[in-house]
Scaffold this motif. Structure first.
Motif: not given
Length: 131
Positions: A37, A41, A43, A77-79, A81-83, A85-86
């Motif tokens: 998962k 997500t 970075k 985190p990638l951005n 929006q996925v924080d 889940t991360f």
């Protein structure tokens, strides 16, 4: 009567041992699912490379798992929006405890080659599947 008591004691002892082994397997399965998962997500560009244990020697598996646990806490985190889940995934890694190494391992986390976060997670998943 004695046979019944002995049988009950053997049954109880064997079920306790099986429960302990299955608990560890469930924990590793949870970690593996969390890695899957987490991978999309994370970075992967413009981040610090992480020490990535690959193919650790038999006695150094716990040390490698410890390196991976510490490395996951450095992921980003990638951005935004996925924080969520991360953050949930990172909480799973924080709660995970690595058994203490049985013997002193010659290689430390810093001795392993540095790789990108996605390669780091793939190697972590590979090690968890081995264990």
């Amino acid at each position: 009567m004695e046979r019944t008591i002995i049988f009950c004691m053997l049954f109880f002892c064997s079920s306790t041992v099986l429960a302990a082994a299955s608990h560890r397997a469930l924990k590793y399965r949870q970690i593996l699912l969390t890695i899957e998962k987490l991978e999309p997500t994370v970075k992967d560009k413009d981040v610090e490379l992480l020490h990535t244990p690959e193919n650790p020697v038999e006695g150094c598996v716990d040390t490698a798992l410890s390196c991976f646990k510490n490395g996951t806490l450095q992921l980003q985190p990638l951005n935004s929006q996925v924080d969520a889940t991360f953050t949930k995934a990172i909480k799973v890694f924080r709660k995970y405890t690595v058994r203490g190494p049985g013997k002193q391992c010659e290689s430390s986390c810093e001795s392993y080659k540095k790789k990108t976060p996605k390669e780091f997670l793939k190697s972590f998943a590979k090690l968890i599947q081995k264990v």
